[in-house]
Each structure stands twice: as C-alpha cells, then as structure tokens.
Scaffold this motif. Structure first.
Motif, PDB file in Angstrom:
ATOM      1  N   GLU A  55       0.258  -1.039  -0.109  1.00 34.09           N
ATOM      2  CA  GLU A  55       0.280  -0.132   0.131  1.00 34.09           C
ATOM      3  C   GLU A  55       0.751   1.149   0.051  1.00 34.09           C
ATOM      4  OE1 GLU A  55      -2.532  -0.351   3.240  1.00 34.09           O
ATOM      5  OE2 GLU A  55      -3.554  -2.243   2.444  1.00 34.09           O
ATOM      6  N   LYS A  56       2.149   1.295   1.066  1.00 33.21           N
ATOM      7  CA  LYS A  56       2.782   2.221   0.897  1.00 33.21           C
ATOM      8  C   LYS A  56       3.111   2.745  -1.238  1.00 33.21           C
ATOM      9  CE  LYS A  56       6.317   4.117   3.611  1.00 33.21           C
ATOM     10  NZ  LYS A  56       7.639   4.498   3.251  1.00 33.21           N
ATOM     11  N   ARG A  58       2.340   2.033  -3.486  1.00 36.59           N
ATOM     12  CA  ARG A  58       1.412   1.586  -4.236  1.00 36.59           C
ATOM     13  C   ARG A  58       0.463   3.640  -4.449  1.00 36.59           C
ATOM     14  NH1 ARG A  58      -1.471  -1.168  -7.368  1.00 36.59           N
ATOM     15  NH2 ARG A  58      -0.778  -4.372  -7.529  1.00 36.59           N
ATOM     16  N   SER A  59       0.823   4.699  -2.702  1.00 34.90           N
ATOM     17  CA  SER A  59       0.510   5.040  -2.615  1.00 34.90           C
ATOM     18  C   SER A  59       1.499   6.166  -3.239  1.00 34.90           C
ATOM     19  CB  SER A  59       0.396   5.311  -1.275  1.00 34.90           C
ATOM     20  OG  SER A  59       0.085   6.667  -0.307  1.00 34.90           O
ATOM     21  N   GLU A  60       3.340   6.311  -2.951  1.00 32.36           N
ATOM     22  CA  GLU A  60       3.542   6.895  -2.808  1.00 32.36           C
ATOM     23  C   GLU A  60       4.021   7.316  -3.875  1.00 32.36           C
ATOM     24  OE1 GLU A  60       6.767   6.487   1.245  1.00 32.36           O
ATOM     25  OE2 GLU A  60       6.993   4.943  -0.874  1.00 32.36           O
ATOM     26  N   ILE A  63      -0.735   7.317  -6.243  1.00 35.42           N
ATOM     27  CA  ILE A  63      -1.808   8.030  -6.022  1.00 35.42           C
ATOM     28  C   ILE A  63      -0.770   9.906  -5.504  1.00 35.42           C
ATOM     29  CG2 ILE A  63      -3.605   7.941  -4.043  1.00 35.42           C
ATOM     30  CD1 ILE A  63      -3.423   5.313  -3.382  1.00 35.42           C
ATOM     31  N   ALA A  64      -0.020   9.368  -4.678  1.00 35.71           N
ATOM     32  CA  ALA A  64       0.052  11.091  -4.419  1.00 35.71           C
ATOM     33  C   ALA A  64       0.759  11.658  -5.586  1.00 35.71           C
ATOM     34  CB  ALA A  64       0.989  10.825  -3.467  1.00 35.71           C
ATOM     35  N   SER A  82      -2.838  15.065   3.042  1.00 34.20           N
ATOM     36  CA  SER A  82      -2.342  13.494   3.072  1.00 34.20           C
ATOM     37  C   SER A  82      -1.421  12.724   4.706  1.00 34.20           C
ATOM     38  CB  SER A  82      -1.157  13.357   2.091  1.00 34.20           C
ATOM     39  OG  SER A  82      -0.924  11.811   2.749  1.00 34.20           O
ATOM     40  N   ASP A  99      -6.992   9.026   4.159  1.00 35.72           N
ATOM     41  CA  ASP A  99      -6.071   8.796   3.500  1.00 35.72           C
ATOM     42  C   ASP A  99      -5.880  10.170   2.698  1.00 35.72           C
ATOM     43  OD1 ASP A  99      -5.412   6.632   4.567  1.00 35.72           O
ATOM     44  OD2 ASP A  99      -6.744   5.701   2.484  1.00 35.72           O
ATOM     45  N   TYR A 100      -6.619  10.769   2.053  1.00 34.11           N
ATOM     46  CA  TYR A 100      -5.978  11.926   0.963  1.00 34.11           C
ATOM     47  C   TYR A 100      -7.171  12.936   1.523  1.00 34.11           C
ATOM     48  CZ  TYR A 100      -2.142   9.864  -0.813  1.00 34.11           C
ATOM     49  OH  TYR A 100      -1.614   9.055  -0.805  1.00 34.11           O
ATOM     50  N   GLU A 120      -7.149   4.359   0.059  1.00 40.29           N
ATOM     51  CA  GLU A 120      -6.254   3.309  -0.289  1.00 40.29           C
ATOM     52  C   GLU A 120      -7.010   2.188   0.341  1.00 40.29           C
ATOM     53  OE1 GLU A 120      -2.165   4.091   0.723  1.00 40.29           O
ATOM     54  OE2 GLU A 120      -2.579   6.003   0.736  1.00 40.29           O
ATOM     55  N   GLY A 161      -4.461   2.394  -6.825  1.00 36.12           N
ATOM     56  CA  GLY A 161      -3.113   3.186  -7.401  1.00 36.12           C
ATOM     57  C   GLY A 161      -3.577   3.018  -8.773  1.00 36.12           C
TER      58      GLY A 161
END
Length: 204
Positions: A55-56, A58-60, A63-64, A82, A99-100, A120, A161
């Motif tokens: 997840e981290k 995909r987030s970094e 998504i971000a 975030s 999350d966001y 997420e 993501g």
C-alpha cells in the motif's frame, strides 16, 4: 469507532443514506490531457509500485503523484492533504485519519471546504473501502455545513493506485459509479478528480 470501521451497509444505516448503484456517473465527461511530467513519472514508477505491491508503494508512486498533479491542473485552487486527522463527530464515529482530502480552497495550512475524500484500498479491495470512504464523505458534508460552506456535492474515490472507483454524496443520496477505471484510463481519472474544482461554493 473510526472511519475505517464502517462498512457500506453500516454507514448507510447510521446516517440514513440512500444508495444508488448501477449507473455510469461520468461516462459523458471528456478526458483531460495528461501532462508529460506525470506520464513520464507513472511510466517509470507504476511497474515498480506494482512489483513491490505494498500500500505504501502504491500510495507514494501512484496515488500521491496523481493527486498532486490534480492540484496543479486546478491552478492550485484545490488544496491537498495526506494522512490528516479529521475529527468531525467522535460520538458518531466520524473521526480518524483520512488518506487524502482535496479541498475547494487554495489554503494549504488547514482543512477548509473538503470536496473529495480519497481512500487507499486495503489489500486492493476496492469494494471493501467504499464504507470507509462514504463515512469520511458524510463527515466532510457535516464539516462544510458547520463551517457555512455550501458545497453541493461531495466526491469520493477508493483506489489501489492502479484501479479507481468513484462515488458522490448529495444530501442523503450516495451514487456509486458502475465503472472501475484503470490507471491506463488516466485522462478520464484526472477529469473526474477535477470535477470538485468546478462546482461553485457559497460562503455564509
């Protein structure tokens, strides 16, 4: 109780939400041209994020960057938060970290006029994240009402993501898009994420 404790059925029961399913909400919306910088970044890092498959990552790496680009495309008239604590009503379970959050305001130091909540997906379970997302959207709606910001529609997204599922909340009705968009459809994803920046805000 916090946002992540809600299921889709429990949030609908708790807040008398009418759920509408089975319709394509954004089919008629044209795509938005993807900036070269975002295209290049994602071409390089989506394979890395999916290979790491956390997840981290995909987030970094997905998504971000996508949400940050949305802020730029909106001429920074949207603010982006975030991992922000968003405690609206702990007695109702509307508390916890989001999350966001996209807000219809250029103010970046504090949350003002939240219009889109992005969750997420845990273990890439898009459907499982809808309850958490809708609960945070209810909180955003309450927050706006308290602050006197008359945002008419709250948008939400649950994403791994690589896959994105959108929903809306207007008054007591939530509509869940029947289409799940893949990151290869980024033009469409950007268009939907930009919709909140196009709705008027009336401040009392």
């Amino acid at each position: 109780m916090v946002y992540s404790d809600f299921t889709l059925s429990s949030v609908c029961r708790a807040f008398d939400i009418i759920l509408q399913e089975g319709h394509s909400l954004f089919e008629s919306i044209p795509g938005t041209e993807v900036p070269d910088r975002l295209n290049s970044f994602l071409q390089r890092y989506v394979p890395l994020a999916t290979a790491i498959n956390s997840e981290k990552a995909r987030s970094e790496f997905i998504i971000a960057p996508v949400l940050a680009e949305v802020r730029e495309l909106a001429d920074r008239q949207l603010s982006l938060f975030s991992g922000k604590e968003f405690n609206v009503d702990p007695s109702l379970g509307l508390t916890g970290y989001c999350d966001y959050i996209l807000c219809l305001s250029p103010e970046q130091l504090f949350i003002k006029s939240p219009v889109m909540m992005v969750v997420e997906a845990k273990n890439e379970n898009i459907i499982g994240g809808l309850g958490q997302c809708l609960a945070s959207m209810v909180a955003a709606q309450m927050f706006n009402q308290t602050e006197g910001s008359q945002v008419s529609v709250i948008y939400g997204a649950v994403t791994s993501g690589t896959n994105w599922r959108f929903l809306t909340l207007e008054d007591k009705t939530s509509s869940i898009d029947s289409i799940e968009y893949h990151i290869s459809q980024l033009e469409k994803i950007l268009s939907i994420l930009l919709l909140p920046s196009k709705q008027p805000v009336l401040s009392c």
